[in-house]
Design an enzyme around this catalytic site. Structure first.
Site, mmCIF file in Angstrom:
data_model
loop_
_atom_site.group_PDB
_atom_site.id
_atom_site.type_symbol
_atom_site.label_atom_id
_atom_site.label_comp_id
_atom_site.label_asym_id
_atom_site.label_seq_id
_atom_site.Cartn_x
_atom_site.Cartn_y
_atom_site.Cartn_z
ATOM 1 N N ASP A 1 -8.764 -3.810 -6.855
ATOM 2 C CA ASP A 1 -8.352 -3.205 -5.591
ATOM 3 C C ASP A 1 -8.970 -1.815 -5.470
ATOM 4 O O ASP A 1 -8.880 -1.006 -6.399
ATOM 5 C CB ASP A 1 -6.819 -3.118 -5.564
ATOM 6 C CG ASP A 1 -6.244 -2.547 -4.279
ATOM 7 O OD1 ASP A 1 -7.011 -2.153 -3.382
ATOM 8 O OD2 ASP A 1 -5.001 -2.497 -4.182
ATOM 9 N N HIS B 1 -6.931 -5.825 -0.983
ATOM 10 C CA HIS B 1 -5.817 -4.872 -0.909
ATOM 11 C C HIS B 1 -4.734 -5.505 -0.044
ATOM 12 O O HIS B 1 -4.938 -5.763 1.134
ATOM 13 C CB HIS B 1 -6.323 -3.577 -0.282
ATOM 14 C CG HIS B 1 -5.278 -2.518 -0.129
ATOM 15 N ND1 HIS B 1 -4.692 -1.902 -1.215
ATOM 16 C CD2 HIS B 1 -4.724 -1.951 0.974
ATOM 17 C CE1 HIS B 1 -3.822 -0.995 -0.779
ATOM 18 N NE2 HIS B 1 -3.825 -1.012 0.531
ATOM 19 N N SER C 1 0.823 -1.209 0.000
ATOM 20 C CA SER C 1 0.000 0.000 0.000
ATOM 21 C C SER C 1 0.861 1.265 0.000
ATOM 22 O O SER C 1 1.699 1.428 -0.876
ATOM 23 C CB SER C 1 -0.956 -0.059 1.200
ATOM 24 O OG SER C 1 -1.960 0.913 1.094
#
Length: 528
Positions: free
Chosen positions: A434, A463, A214
């Site tokens: 995502d 994710h 991320s």
């Protein structure tokens, strides 16, 4: 980017897990001085039942890296040491769970324990709490109680509601400036990147290996831009679009999360026998919004109003393993007029403790400092209503989450261009659906990092996709970390893996514990 940093302790308990950019005048780092003498880090046992070999230490770094002799701050580090022979040893593997604001100390244990033993044995897996986070000192907590329920409705359907939300956002920014005015100029991505290189030096390593999820993908890309000669291998999973930091990226999220909420409604429709909410996804979504309207008038348990309901269901956009839990609460409220499961879901997914307050404070500090945000609220209002018309699920919730940036007490920096042709092959992972880091970000970074390889999870909506139970993805990861080998394809994508099937309905307790992804997603948190 919105990485949900709230209620990590509650989620981690449920799933069984543990829990800037450069100023325009400094588009490239200053010339590197000769490195200081190697720091002797003293590692101490900080093992847990789940991670019996975890060790911890701390490292002092300059608050302002342009003044190495000035004020120091402390970074908390963790390590799972290598067990291979010196001949097989591949150096340190730094790991980061995202955020900004996410703690990486426990992630080191998870990564070391989840990789194949032969691969993990060749690395010192290094976790760290970035500046301002967790056990690093000082740790930020700008405004305790900022997320206490019941908050104003996120959708500003009246001037009164809009002003109440603006007052909250400004109060948070003002509190940060008052408490941490001397620090906020140095809570940003580039400062964290310089900290990472200080960690490298302290470890006595000429190069590092890196594995980020991320926001951690952006952190890794910026590190690689500044220190390409210090990167040995790098894995970026669920990739931030570096060209949109951070205002545009957040708007892109709004559309993607709305699509995931529709996917949740379709899944509930598919399992009508379990939830009895109907077989038409559109009608199920309408029931969800009717529930939201009812809670705006009468919050469940005096805790879950409209805003808190959104907070509770947003995690389902990050990880479909939470869908059975959320569907149970949804069905109980609609079918049985029972709001107990909904309150419990809120406590697990959205209630904010001191750790969550710290994570959010760092999230805001980094994103508001890293890049430009509109200071004219009229622009926010225009852009958010435009997005809300097509993507109502999260747009205004996300706007208020980031709104302190409209009032932030420091000037923004200028994001670096992470384009790079000086790196060894970098391995990228991206799911097509995502929501937190939409698919386009993976394509952008693939183009910007010359020689990188992109592995796509086709049809995947979670994710954070490696070390989450997908054997196809994990084999590419293990092969790369073992040998540096990356797949090569003829087109824009180098390899694809099929997504794991969506979960089956089950009791909430079973749902929360099932699947390899639950522990990881408890660590990654939400809004990354």
């Amino acid at each position: 980017m919105r990485t949900r940093t709230l209620a990590l302790c509650g989620v981690a308990a449920m799933v069984g897990g543990l829990l800037s950019a450069v100023p325009s005048a400094a588009g490239t780092p200053a010339a590197e001085k000769a490195p200081a003498a190697r720091t002797s880090l003293k590692w101490k046992d900080c093992s847990t039942e789940n991670y019996p070999t975890l060790q911890c230490t701390s490292l002092k770094v300059p608050l302002d890296h342009s003044k190495p002799g000035g004020q120091k701050i402390t970074l908390a580090l963790s390590r799972v040491p290598h067990t291979s022979s010196a001949k097989s040893y591949q150096g340190p593997l730094l790991v980061n769970p995202g955020g900004p604001g996410g703690s990486g100390l426990t992630l080191a244990g998870f990564v070391a324990g989840s990789l194949p033993k032969k691969v993990a044995a060749t690395y010192d897996v290094i976790g760290f709490d970035p500046r301002g986070v967790g056990k690093s000192e000082p740790a930020l907590n700008c405004r305790p109680g900022h997320f206490d329920p019941v908050r104003p409705d996120t959708v500003p359907s009246s001037q009164r509601i809009e002003q109440a939300n603006l007052k909250r956002a400004k109060a948070f920014a003002d509190a940060c400036g008052k408490k941490y005015g001397s620090l906020l100029k140095y809570i940003d991505t580039v400062s964290a990147v310089r900290d990472m290189d200080a960690i490298r030096k302290a470890l006595g390593a000429k190069k590092i290996n890196y594995f980020g999820y991320s926001y951690g993908t952006y952190l890794g890309a910026v590190y690689a831009k500044f220190y390409p000669h210090r990167v040995r291998r790098a894995v970026l999973d669920s990739i931030v679009d570096p060209t949109g930091v951070w205002y545009r990226d957040n708007i892109d999220q709004d559309y993607a999360f709305d699509a995931r909420h529709k996917a949740f409604a379709a899944w509930v429709a598919k399992h009508d026998a379990a939830y009895k909410l109907g077989k038409d996804p559109a009608k199920i979504e309408a029931k969800w919004y009717a529930m939201r309207a009812a809670l705006a008038k009468k919050p469940a348990g005096k805790k879950v109003g409209a805003s808190e309901l959104e907070d509770t269901f947003i995690p389902g956009g990050y990880y479909n393993g939470y869908w059975p839990y959320l569907a149970e609460a949804f069905a109980a409220y609609v079918n049985d007029k029972d709001d107990g499961p909904l309150v419990e879901a809120y406590e697990n997914f959205a209630a904010v403790d001191a750790s969550g307050e710290n994570g959010y404070s760092v999230y805001a500090a980094v994103q508001c400092r890293d890049a430009w945000w509109p200071r004219d609220w009229g622009q926010w209002r225009h852009d958010m209503w435009k997005a809300h018309d097509k993507a109502p699920f999260m747009t205004w919730n996300n706007a208020w989450y980031n709104a302190p940036c409209a009032f932030w007490p420091t000037k923004p920096l200028s994001p670096p261009d992470v384009s790079n042709s000086k790196l060894p092959p970098v391995l990228l992972f991206q799911a097509t659906d995502d929501a937190a880091t939409p698919y386009g970000g993976g394509l952008v970074v693939h183009r910007k990092l010359h020689g990188s390889s992109l592995v796509v999870e086709e049809g995947g909506g979670n994710h954070g996709i490696t070390l989450s139970g997908n054997a196809c993805l994990d084999k590419y990861l293990a092969d790369y970390l073992a040998s540096g080998k990356v797949p090569r394809g003829a087109g824009e994508v180098d390899a694809t893996c099929a997504a794991l099937p969506d979960p089956e309905p089950e009791a909430p307790a079973a749902a929360s514990a099932s699947g390899g992804g639950s522990t990881l997603h408890g660590m990654l948190g939400f809004r990354s």
